[in-house]
Design a protein around this motif. Structure first.
Motif, PDB file in Angstrom:
ATOM      1  N   GLY A 132      14.610 -31.721  31.159  1.00 16.02           N
ATOM      2  CA  GLY A 132      14.560 -31.293  32.557  1.00 16.02           C
ATOM      3  C   GLY A 132      15.599 -30.223  32.822  1.00 16.02           C
ATOM      4  N   THR A 133      15.768 -29.325  31.887  1.00 14.14           N
ATOM      5  CA  THR A 133      16.883 -28.366  31.931  1.00 14.14           C
ATOM      6  C   THR A 133      16.713 -27.271  32.972  1.00 14.14           C
ATOM      7  OG1 THR A 133      18.348 -27.109  30.465  1.00 14.14           O
ATOM      8  CG2 THR A 133      15.979 -26.701  30.226  1.00 14.14           C
ATOM      9  N   HIS A 195      19.245 -35.996  36.678  1.00 17.41           N
ATOM     10  CA  HIS A 195      18.340 -35.968  37.827  1.00 17.41           C
ATOM     11  C   HIS A 195      16.933 -35.556  37.379  1.00 17.41           C
ATOM     12  CE1 HIS A 195      21.290 -36.938  40.917  1.00 17.41           C
ATOM     13  NE2 HIS A 195      22.130 -36.378  40.076  1.00 17.41           N
ATOM     14  N   TYR A 196      16.487 -36.277  36.376  1.00 17.14           N
ATOM     15  CA  TYR A 196      15.167 -36.051  35.778  1.00 17.14           C
ATOM     16  C   TYR A 196      14.267 -37.275  35.915  1.00 17.14           C
ATOM     17  CZ  TYR A 196      11.719 -35.657  31.998  1.00 17.14           C
ATOM     18  OH  TYR A 196      10.555 -35.653  31.274  1.00 17.14           O
ATOM     19  N   LEU A 197      14.803 -38.458  35.650  1.00 19.32           N
ATOM     20  CA  LEU A 197      13.969 -39.658  35.641  1.00 19.32           C
ATOM     21  C   LEU A 197      13.294 -39.914  36.976  1.00 19.32           C
ATOM     22  CD1 LEU A 197      15.793 -42.474  33.632  1.00 19.32           C
ATOM     23  CD2 LEU A 197      13.655 -41.325  33.063  1.00 19.32           C
ATOM     24  N   GLU A 198      13.968 -39.573  38.072  1.00 19.34           N
ATOM     25  CA  GLU A 198      13.385 -39.847  39.390  1.00 19.34           C
ATOM     26  C   GLU A 198      12.147 -38.991  39.650  1.00 19.34           C
ATOM     27  OE1 GLU A 198      17.029 -37.135  40.244  1.00 19.34           O
ATOM     28  OE2 GLU A 198      16.396 -38.648  38.788  1.00 19.34           O
ATOM     29  N   HIS A 199      11.992 -37.900  38.892  1.00 21.34           N
ATOM     30  CA  HIS A 199      10.812 -37.044  39.029  1.00 21.34           C
ATOM     31  C   HIS A 199       9.644 -37.527  38.174  1.00 21.34           C
ATOM     32  CE1 HIS A 199      12.740 -33.580  41.159  1.00 21.34           C
ATOM     33  NE2 HIS A 199      13.820 -34.056  40.582  1.00 21.34           N
ATOM     34  N   SER A 200       9.907 -38.437  37.260  1.00 23.87           N
ATOM     35  CA  SER A 200       8.900 -38.836  36.284  1.00 23.87           C
ATOM     36  C   SER A 200       7.887 -39.809  36.882  1.00 23.87           C
ATOM     37  CB  SER A 200       9.588 -39.489  35.080  1.00 23.87           C
ATOM     38  OG  SER A 200       8.638 -40.071  34.216  1.00 23.87           O
ATOM     39  N   THR A 201       6.625 -39.673  36.464  1.00 27.74           N
ATOM     40  CA  THR A 201       5.601 -40.628  36.890  1.00 27.74           C
ATOM     41  C   THR A 201       5.741 -41.958  36.150  1.00 27.74           C
ATOM     42  OG1 THR A 201       4.057 -39.743  35.248  1.00 27.74           O
ATOM     43  CG2 THR A 201       3.964 -38.802  37.468  1.00 27.74           C
ATOM     44  N   GLU A 223      21.764 -39.348  34.532  1.00 28.96           N
ATOM     45  CA  GLU A 223      22.295 -39.314  35.898  1.00 28.96           C
ATOM     46  C   GLU A 223      21.114 -39.316  36.859  1.00 28.96           C
ATOM     47  OE1 GLU A 223      25.821 -36.836  36.696  1.00 28.96           O
ATOM     48  OE2 GLU A 223      24.634 -35.963  38.335  1.00 28.96           O
ATOM     49  N   VAL A 224      21.133 -40.224  37.819  1.00 29.09           N
ATOM     50  CA  VAL A 224      20.032 -40.367  38.774  1.00 29.09           C
ATOM     51  C   VAL A 224      20.593 -40.691  40.162  1.00 29.09           C
ATOM     52  CG1 VAL A 224      18.254 -41.098  37.122  1.00 29.09           C
ATOM     53  CG2 VAL A 224      19.788 -42.795  38.127  1.00 29.09           C
ATOM     54  N   PRO A 225      19.811 -40.477  41.222  1.00 29.79           N
ATOM     55  CA  PRO A 225      20.240 -40.908  42.561  1.00 29.79           C
ATOM     56  C   PRO A 225      20.419 -42.421  42.599  1.00 29.79           C
ATOM     57  CG  PRO A 225      18.357 -39.439  42.713  1.00 29.79           C
ATOM     58  CD  PRO A 225      18.512 -39.787  41.264  1.00 29.79           C
ATOM     59  N   ASP A 226      21.353 -42.866  43.419  1.00 32.28           N
ATOM     60  CA  ASP A 226      21.639 -44.294  43.540  1.00 32.28           C
ATOM     61  C   ASP A 226      20.995 -44.843  44.808  1.00 32.28           C
ATOM     62  OD1 ASP A 226      22.590 -46.841  43.592  1.00 32.28           O
ATOM     63  OD2 ASP A 226      24.713 -46.317  43.385  1.00 32.28           O
ATOM     64  N   PRO A 227      19.893 -45.592  44.695  1.00 34.35           N
ATOM     65  CA  PRO A 227      19.228 -46.104  45.901  1.00 34.35           C
ATOM     66  C   PRO A 227      20.049 -47.164  46.622  1.00 34.35           C
ATOM     67  CG  PRO A 227      18.260 -47.096  43.952  1.00 34.35           C
ATOM     68  CD  PRO A 227      19.231 -46.043  43.461  1.00 34.35           C
ATOM     69  N   GLU A 228      21.120 -47.654  45.990  1.00 42.95           N
ATOM     70  CA  GLU A 228      21.981 -48.649  46.625  1.00 42.95           C
ATOM     71  C   GLU A 228      23.144 -48.005  47.377  1.00 42.95           C
ATOM     72  OE1 GLU A 228      21.545 -52.489  43.789  1.00 42.95           O
ATOM     73  OE2 GLU A 228      22.508 -50.764  42.845  1.00 42.95           O
ATOM     74  N   SER A 229      23.197 -46.681  47.412  1.00 47.01           N
ATOM     75  CA  SER A 229      24.220 -45.980  48.192  1.00 47.01           C
ATOM     76  C   SER A 229      24.083 -46.335  49.678  1.00 47.01           C
ATOM     77  CB  SER A 229      24.073 -44.466  48.015  1.00 47.01           C
ATOM     78  OG  SER A 229      24.869 -43.764  48.951  1.00 47.01           O
ATOM     79  N   ARG A 230      25.201 -46.548  50.329  1.00 47.02           N
ATOM     80  CA  ARG A 230      25.158 -46.834  51.768  1.00 47.02           C
ATOM     81  C   ARG A 230      24.607 -45.658  52.556  1.00 47.02           C
ATOM     82  NH1 ARG A 230      30.949 -50.029  52.495  1.00 47.02           N
ATOM     83  NH2 ARG A 230      30.198 -52.047  51.703  1.00 47.02           N
ATOM     84  N   TYR A 231      24.801 -44.464  52.044  1.00 46.10           N
ATOM     85  CA  TYR A 231      24.248 -43.298  52.730  1.00 46.10           C
ATOM     86  C   TYR A 231      22.718 -43.378  52.811  1.00 46.10           C
ATOM     87  CZ  TYR A 231      28.260 -40.158  53.389  1.00 46.10           C
ATOM     88  OH  TYR A 231      29.409 -39.556  53.833  1.00 46.10           O
ATOM     89  N   VAL A 344      29.356 -45.072  48.973  1.00 42.35           N
ATOM     90  CA  VAL A 344      28.438 -44.020  49.400  1.00 42.35           C
ATOM     91  C   VAL A 344      28.142 -43.014  48.286  1.00 42.35           C
ATOM     92  CG1 VAL A 344      29.108 -44.200  51.826  1.00 42.35           C
ATOM     93  CG2 VAL A 344      30.312 -42.582  50.330  1.00 42.35           C
ATOM     94  N   SER A 345      28.592 -43.261  47.071  1.00 36.28           N
ATOM     95  CA  SER A 345      28.257 -42.345  45.973  1.00 36.28           C
ATOM     96  C   SER A 345      26.743 -42.205  45.899  1.00 36.28           C
ATOM     97  CB  SER A 345      28.795 -42.879  44.648  1.00 36.28           C
ATOM     98  OG  SER A 345      30.203 -42.953  44.661  1.00 36.28           O
ATOM     99  N   ASN A 346      26.278 -40.959  45.885  1.00 31.53           N
ATOM    100  CA  ASN A 346      24.834 -40.741  45.970  1.00 31.53           C
ATOM    101  C   ASN A 346      24.136 -40.728  44.621  1.00 31.53           C
ATOM    102  OD1 ASN A 346      25.627 -38.210  45.016  1.00 31.53           O
ATOM    103  ND2 ASN A 346      25.520 -37.265  47.049  1.00 31.53           N
ATOM    104  N   ALA A 347      24.901 -40.925  43.541  1.00 28.62           N
ATOM    105  CA  ALA A 347      24.306 -40.936  42.204  1.00 28.62           C
ATOM    106  C   ALA A 347      25.168 -41.794  41.297  1.00 28.62           C
ATOM    107  CB  ALA A 347      24.200 -39.512  41.650  1.00 28.62           C
ATOM    108  N   TYR A 348      24.605 -42.164  40.155  1.00 27.90           N
ATOM    109  CA  TYR A 348      25.405 -42.817  39.124  1.00 27.90           C
ATOM    110  C   TYR A 348      25.029 -42.219  37.773  1.00 27.90           C
ATOM    111  CZ  TYR A 348      21.280 -45.800  38.193  1.00 27.90           C
ATOM    112  OH  TYR A 348      20.032 -46.274  37.885  1.00 27.90           O
ATOM    113  N   ARG A 349      25.933 -42.379  36.817  1.00 30.17           N
ATOM    114  CA  ARG A 349      25.773 -41.811  35.483  1.00 30.17           C
ATOM    115  C   ARG A 349      25.999 -42.903  34.447  1.00 30.17           C
ATOM    116  NH1 ARG A 349      30.063 -37.578  35.012  1.00 30.17           N
ATOM    117  NH2 ARG A 349      28.721 -36.450  36.466  1.00 30.17           N
ATOM    118  N   LEU A 350      25.116 -42.984  33.467  1.00 26.72           N
ATOM    119  CA  LEU A 350      25.252 -43.935  32.371  1.00 26.72           C
ATOM    120  C   LEU A 350      25.315 -43.174  31.050  1.00 26.72           C
ATOM    121  CD1 LEU A 350      22.656 -46.737  33.266  1.00 26.72           C
ATOM    122  CD2 LEU A 350      25.116 -46.721  33.734  1.00 26.72           C
ATOM    123  N   VAL A 351      26.223 -43.615  30.178  1.00 29.42           N
ATOM    124  CA  VAL A 351      26.261 -43.150  28.792  1.00 29.42           C
ATOM    125  C   VAL A 351      25.879 -44.332  27.923  1.00 29.42           C
ATOM    126  CG1 VAL A 351      27.627 -42.097  26.954  1.00 29.42           C
ATOM    127  CG2 VAL A 351      28.128 -41.538  29.350  1.00 29.42           C
TER     128      VAL A 351
END
Length: 355
Positions: A132-133, A195-201, A223-231, A344-351
């Protein structure tokens, strides 16, 4: 002025095709709705959000449902392939290419932070595939952090080929990742999905493709948006990461960690504050202003706005400048240092390391 005239001419040339696409309405852009969660198969679904296209203002209404068992949030009903093509058209390419290239090209500090997230786990990877570059701007910046790493890019748009011609990626892979993955088996020390997986079917299929492309002992960086963000709750439909209709799936971090473990990965790092992009309040104010103002010209509208509507739009947006400046200051200086503590972090990152 010449750029404005050129854009006006391009919009006029595209308008007949959009008019034909919309002649029969938008129903064909939506598949039948799901009755079960695509992540855990639970039938306990509840509506999470109803909204329109707040960025391009293309016609259509979109619903996000939430699974009350696992917390997965997903677009329901989902878009058909025709719908995906329609709503992506002229966003990242075509009319939107220059704007989006400028937006992504100016995020050097964020790209450096993403590359640096790999240093504690592999300080000198030889090969890296960025899935998703887009136009390859991450790869270009990441080379300043990892100068001995060869960066390849993968995307289904022609942006990845532009990235190769510009020298931002060593090799361009154009197409769907799951389809290309067999040819990339165990080739890469690192595969990244920013920010690629959220676009995937089908996020699970993408994760299995990543497992195949990463060599044993190599790493997957997500790295993806965090749906558990308070925002997500506080800002409602004005929360930019909802990004309807393009974002199809939102995975709570516990879900993604569990699935990675099932696929044969070990999560070695989880980051929230580091992945946060401090734009939530600014974006919310802008989206609200843009929604309230008369529309600017676009080929999916029946015709261009007249002088009065243009003047009204300009006046409303100018009146919102103080609110935009205040939101920017709050995002960057008040909220950013406390984003994880405030939840309120709007994303999270996993390695994750492939076992």
């Amino acid at each position: 002025m010449s750029d404005a005239r050129d854009r006006t001419a391009r919009i006029a040339a595209l308008r007949p095709a959009y008019r034909a696409d919309l002649a029969a309405g938008t129903d064909r852009f939506f598949a039948p709705g799901r009755t079960t969660c695509p992540w855990c198969a639970s039938a306990r679904l509840t509506p999470r959000l109803h909204t329109g296209d707040l960025l391009q203002h293309k016609p259509g209404r979109f619903t996000l449902d939430r699974c009350t068992d696992c917390g997965h949030v997903f677009q329901n009903p989902p878009l058909t392939p025709e719908g995906l093509e329609f709503y992506y058209r002229d966003f990242y390419d075509g009319l939107g290419e220059q704007r989006m290239s400028g937006t992504f090209g100016g995020r050097t500090a964020m790209y450096r932070g993403r590359a640096e997230a790999m240093l504690p786990h592999d300080p000198a990877p030889k090969t890296w595939l960025d899935v998703g570059t887009g136009h390859g701007h991450f790869c270009e910046t990441a080379r300043t952090v990892l100068p001995d790493t060869s960066f390849d890019g993968l995307d289904f748009t022609d942006g990845v080929e532009l990235a190769a011609r510009a020298g931002r990626v060593a090799h361009a892979h154009r197409g769907a990742f799951p389809d290309l993955a067999p040819k990339l088996a165990a080739r890469y020390d690192v595969v990244s999905m920013f920010h690629y997986l959220e676009h995937s079917t089908d996020p699970d299929r993408e994760l299995r493709a990543a497992h195949g492309a990463v060599r044993p002992g190599g790493h997957l960086l997500i790295e993806v948006p965090d749906p558990e963000s308070r925002y997500a709750r506080l800002l409602g439909r004005w929360w930019l990461p909802w990004l309807q209709p393009q974002h199809l799936h939102f995975m709570p971090v516990a879900n993604l960690r569990r699935r990675l473990g099932e696929l044969g990965f070990t999560v070695v790092a989880e980051q929230h504050a580091e992945a946060h992009d401090p734009v939530d309040l600014l974006a919310a104010v802008w989206l609200a202003l843009d929604h309230a103002a008369p529309r600017e010209d676009a080929p999916w509208f029946p015709g261009p706005p007249g002088p009065l509507r243009r003047a009204l739009r300009t006046a409303l947006l100018l009146s919102g400048v103080p609110a935009l400046l205040a939101a920017t200051a709050l995002d960057r200086f008040a909220v950013r240092p406390l984003s994880h503590r405030l939840g309120v972090s709007n994303a999270y990152r996993l390695v994750a390391r492939r076992d």
